[in-house]
Design a protein around this motif. Structure first.
Motif, short mmCIF file in Angstrom:
data_model
loop_
_atom_site.label_atom_id
_atom_site.label_comp_id
_atom_site.label_asym_id
_atom_site.label_seq_id
_atom_site.Cartn_x
_atom_site.Cartn_y
_atom_site.Cartn_z
N SER A 183 -0.27 5.07 0.17
CA SER A 183 -1.21 5.41 -0.89
C SER A 183 -2.35 6.31 -0.42
O SER A 183 -2.81 7.18 -1.18
CB SER A 183 -1.78 4.13 -1.50
N ASP A 184 -2.82 6.14 0.81
CA ASP A 184 -3.94 6.97 1.26
C ASP A 184 -3.57 8.45 1.34
O ASP A 184 -4.44 9.32 1.22
CB ASP A 184 -4.48 6.49 2.61
N ASN A 191 0.81 -1.21 0.00
CA ASN A 191 0.00 0.00 0.00
C ASN A 191 0.85 1.27 0.00
O ASN A 191 0.43 2.31 0.49
CB ASN A 191 -0.95 0.02 1.20
N ASP A 229 -4.39 11.10 -1.47
CA ASP A 229 -5.72 11.70 -1.60
C ASP A 229 -5.95 12.86 -0.64
O ASP A 229 -7.06 13.39 -0.57
CB ASP A 229 -6.80 10.63 -1.39
#
Length: 369
Positions: free
Chosen positions: A214-215, A67, A218
């Motif tokens: 990855s989060d 991730n 955003d």
């Protein structure tokens, strides 16, 4: 045959000779393409292949979880001082970040981040402007609602290195690992973002490695964020939104392959332990002739600053001149702190350090009247 020197530069730093020889052998014809890597289109299958191998090797060497995205960006570590804040601080009012300032580079990052939002110091700056330790975490003042907590794992100028990972209780942790990445094991899962300018332990100048969860891609960017400084855009394009520093990435890939062949990060960690212990022993066993300003628990294994007789400029200049005569170069301390500094990154061998220690002992014997 070229002159052999021991390059103790802080950056751009020494590269493994095996890597340089490999690059030399492929300079005019990369992988049967008939052209140099420097001439390859960044959209070609050859370059895409070497880029993806470099990404895969970083993932293997550092055991990067799935991730996370691995990016190769331009601008050096100093551009990351702005890029981190622009991408992670958030666009709404009231957002803030906490900074742990333990040396020259984290101070620069703090000063840059203040341009884009509210940035808090987790502990006061030293009154004498000398960075020699990491304050106990029990004394830190962290905001549980901060957008992120930032620190520099190893201060190249001051020789201060964290021997632990800060506890942030869920707040994303951002770390500048420019000068100690690949030198020791790292639990990447404890970090929101890691960046490293290449020119110390990864490769040549011109490219910066970024590993981002990855989060965090955003998080709403600051509205003034330049297109080229958006992590999400670069991740979506596999670092190929524009022409990247292709040759620098190629050299980084060769370094990764070299480290894997040597035994990976565990082997480099063991070597770096032995190298730094030998060098600090020479300092500590000199009866005060050589002195290290850094609190022993936080002495860097990568960058070893020291003084001679507490800062005898004439004697230190003599040391530097005689060292260069012995083909030991780039030992002068950073202009902001003076003295001597030996940077002993992965590419510096144990034998190189042994030779430096022998020279130090010889200089001690000849000048300790």
């Amino acid at each position: 045959m070229s002159k052999q020197v021991l390059n103790f530069a802080a950056g751009p730093a020494a590269l493994p000779r095996e890597v340089l020889a490999k690059a030399q052998s492929e300079l005019l014809d990369y992988a049967g393409s008939g052209i140099s890597v420097m001439e390859l289109s960044h959209r070609s299958k050859e370059f895409e292949g070497l880029l993806n191998r470099a990404i895969a090797d970083v993932k293997t060497l550092l055991n990067v979880p799935d991730n996370y995205k691995i990016l190769f960006l331009q601008g050096g570590g100093s551009t990351q001082f702005a890029q981190v804040a622009l991408n992670l601080l958030g666009a709404k009012e009231g957002n803030s970040a906490d900074y742990l300032v333990t040396g020259t580079w984290s101070l620069k990052a703090y000063e840059e981040a203040k341009r884009y939002g509210t940035i808090n110091l987790a502990f006061p700056l030293p009154a004498n402007k000398k960075y020699v330790t990491v304050p106990p975490q029990s004394e830190w003042k962290l905001n549980p609602a901060a957008s992120y907590v930032y620190y520099c794992a190893n201060e190249t100028v001051d020789g201060v290195e964290f021997d632990f990972v800060p506890e942030t209780n869920g707040v994303p942790l951002v770390c500048d690992m420019s000068s100690n990445i690949l030198s020791r094991p790292v639990d990447v899962a404890k970090y929101g973002l890691i960046f490293a300018g290449a020119q110390k332990n990864v490769g040549p100048s011109g490219v910066t490695l970024v590993i981002i969860r990855s989060d965090l891609l955003d998080v709403k960017q600051h509205p003034a964020t330049p297109i080229m400084l958006g992590y999400k855009l670069m991740a979506e394009n596999n670092s190929l939104y524009n022409t990247p520093p292709t040759f620098a990435i190629y050299i980084c890939g060769l370094v990764f392959e070299h480290l894997k062949a040597l035994g990976g990060i565990a082997e480099m960690n063991a070597r770096n332990d032995r190298k730094s212990q030998a060098l600090y022993a020479a300092i500590d066993n000199s009866n005060g002739f050589f002195t290290s300003p850094v609190v022993p628990a936080y002495r860097s294994r990568m960058n070893v600053p020291f003084r001679i007789r507490g800062g005898d400029d004439a004697l230190e200049n003599k040391f530097l001149k005689e060292a260069e005569a012995q083909n030991m170069i780039q030992l002068k301390g950073h202009r902001s702190v003076g003295g001597i500094r030996a940077s002993i990154y992965n590419a510096i061998s144990e034998d190189n350090v042994t030779q430096l220690v022998a020279f130090m002992n010889k200089f001690l014997a000849a000048n300790n009247a």
